[in-house]
Design an enzyme around this catalytic site. Structure first.
Site, PDB file in Angstrom:
ATOM      1  N   TYR A  68       0.837  -1.201   0.000  1.00  0.00           N
ATOM      2  CA  TYR A  68       0.000   0.000   0.000  1.00  0.00           C
ATOM      3  C   TYR A  68       0.870   1.250   0.000  1.00  0.00           C
ATOM      4  CZ  TYR A  68      -3.048   3.728   1.695  1.00  0.00           C
ATOM      5  OH  TYR A  68      -3.728   4.906   1.828  1.00  0.00           O
TER       6      TYR A  68
ATOM      7  N   GLY B 152      -3.589   5.398 -14.179  1.00  0.00           N
ATOM      8  CA  GLY B 152      -2.768   5.953 -13.109  1.00  0.00           C
ATOM      9  C   GLY B 152      -1.416   6.476 -13.515  1.00  0.00           C
TER      10      GLY B 152
ATOM     11  N   HIS C 118       5.314  13.410 -13.444  1.00  0.00           N
ATOM     12  CA  HIS C 118       5.180  14.210 -12.222  1.00  0.00           C
ATOM     13  C   HIS C 118       6.499  14.357 -11.472  1.00  0.00           C
ATOM     14  CE1 HIS C 118       5.456  10.849  -9.330  1.00  0.00           C
ATOM     15  NE2 HIS C 118       4.698  10.145 -10.155  1.00  0.00           N
TER      16      HIS C 118
ATOM     17  N   CYS D 243       4.457   5.498 -13.332  1.00  0.00           N
ATOM     18  CA  CYS D 243       4.514   6.889 -13.785  1.00  0.00           C
ATOM     19  C   CYS D 243       5.882   7.230 -14.355  1.00  0.00           C
ATOM     20  CB  CYS D 243       4.191   7.834 -12.630  1.00  0.00           C
ATOM     21  SG  CYS D 243       2.476   7.785 -12.088  1.00  0.00           S
TER      22      CYS D 243
ATOM     23  N   ASN E   1       8.649   9.496 -13.584  1.00  0.00           N
ATOM     24  CA  ASN E   1       9.211  10.347 -12.522  1.00  0.00           C
ATOM     25  C   ASN E   1      10.247  11.293 -13.102  1.00  0.00           C
ATOM     26  OD1 ASN E   1       9.352   8.105  -9.599  1.00  0.00           O
ATOM     27  ND2 ASN E   1       7.648   8.783 -10.853  1.00  0.00           N
TER      28      ASN E   1
END
Length: 412
Positions: free
Chosen positions: A289, A304, A308, A326, A328
């Site tokens: 998590y 998702g 960023h 993502c 990065n």
């Protein structure tokens, strides 16, 4: 369902410019349908004007809200309304024709369209009105109800621009239709999208209740390419390299942690946004998590993925992939890219073994052009050139109009 009904009838009121009805073999015979009187018509009924032994000089169709557009054929003997009609509206048709005897004849017809009880509302997801967007921007239209007659809807959708580009509509299910160009839009293009849906029959007893439209501008060309294996993203502005940005992408091991490969589009910007593993069913207490507040985020898919700011992975950016999927980048590079980004900017990911799906966000550029056109109900592409009727084309060319040649889009 419709309230009331009706049929097309002949014109009822006739007058000659010289007074009295024209006669003789060379006198023009002018007919308008629908004619005056009778029951109320379905909104998708056409308005037609026909002249025999003469040519049409003028047709004006008016309502309390304005005039109705129509097309005149090359020999000026037939006129037809271009779009469907507005439900529950009174129309007046004035038509004038010139006979071979040199005399004119004028016909006036008045009629009304029926009210409708069920309408199919529309939401335009992109672009927004007066928005400046990227060169990859699609036009995305959502219907509140399933569309049965997709061909009728497509005929009512009009895209014009100050630069001629080839594009096509493609359907995704029964409630979404998307316009995409064959190649990227040319930078600095002004575009107008008009959905002439008022009166279009989208299903049994269901009609478009009103028209929709947005005007937008394609801004500078911002095209980014991010290599999963090279660990860098190259950003070009109007074809020139503007910045090379070290990146860290999906660490892999599992599909959900693998950055999708292919042509993404910037879908929106969020600053900040909270990213958690809840979307994958992994809530608090679950192994793996996470919950992170992330800044300067540009969303590129619905699974998702963002470009960023990731200060925690700066040490790996440019050399190793450690993210959950993502792209990065450092805080300074994220700020620069965030400020630059427009919705519709292409961000292409290479080197990954997980392909971006066409319906994952705005992954529409993943569809090959020939397959995209097959997704059109009309199985055809269109151009963004302004509409010109056959009579005008004939006058401009001095000859009977030919089918316009398709012009190749100027991509970036």
């Amino acid at each position: 369902m419709l309230v009331g009904g009706g049929v097309l009838v002949g014109a009822g009121v006739v007058a000659c410019s010289g007074g009295g009805a024209p006669d003789g073999g060379d006198a023009v015979k002018l007919e308008v349908s629908p004619g005056g009187g009778g029951g109320k018509l379905r909104p998708d009924s056409p308005i037609a004007v026909e002249a025999r032994q003469g040519t049409i000089e003028n047709v004006t169709v008016a309502t309390k809200d304005g005039v109705v557009e129509g097309d005149l054929n090359a020999d000026r003997t037939q006129w037809r309304s271009r779009w469907t009609l507005k439900p529950g509206t009174a129309y007046t048709v004035d038509a004038t024709a010139l006979g071979q005897d040199g005399r004119t004849r004028t016909v006036r017809s008045g009629f009304s369209t029926a009210e409708v009880k069920k309408t199919n509302d529309v939401t335009i997801e992109a672009p927004f009105h007066k928005e400046t967007v990227g060169v990859g921007i699609p036009i995305i239209v959502h219907f509140a109800r399933a569309v049965k007659d997709r061909a009728a809807v497509e005929r009512a959708l009009e895209v014009t621009a100050d630069k001629t580009v080839e594009g096509a509509w493609s359907w995704f299910g029964s409630q979404e239709v998307v316009f995409r160009t064959k190649s990227f839009w040319p930078a600095q293009t002004k575009v107008s999208f008009q959905a002439h849906l008022s009166g279009v029959r989208t299903g049994q007893g269901v009609y478009g209740g009103k028209d929709y439209g947005v005007d937008f501008k394609v801004g500078d060309s911002h095209v980014a390419t991010a290599g999963e294996d090279s660990h860098k993203m190259v950003v070009k502005v109007n074809g020139k390299k503007a910045r090379t940005i070290p990146t860290s992408m999906g660490r892999g091991g599992e599909r959900k942690y693998t950055t999708t490969n292919g042509v993404h589009l910037a879908m929106g910007k969020e600053d900040p946004t909270v990213m958690t593993s809840d979307w994958d069913g992994c809530g608090p207490g679950c192994a793996g998590y996470y919950s992170l507040t992330v800044y300067k985020s540009v969303r590129i898919s619905d699974s998702g993925e963002y470009v960023h700011s990731a200060p925690w992975s700066v040490g790996s950016q440019g050399s190793e992939n450690v993210s959950h999927g993502c792209i990065n980048v450092s805080p300074s590079n994220a700020k620069w890219f965030y400020n630059l980004a427009q919705r519709g900017d292409p961000i292409t990911v290479t080197g990954s073994d997980r392909q971006l799906e066409a319906e994952n966000g705005w992954g529409y550029w993943q569809v090959k052009w020939q397959n995209w056109v097959k997704g059109s109900a009309l199985k055809r592409s269109v151009t963004t050139a302004a509409h010109v009727d056959a009579a005008t084309l004939s006058a401009q060319r001095g000859a009977k109009p030919k089918a316009p040649e398709k012009q190749r889009a100027e991509g970036n």
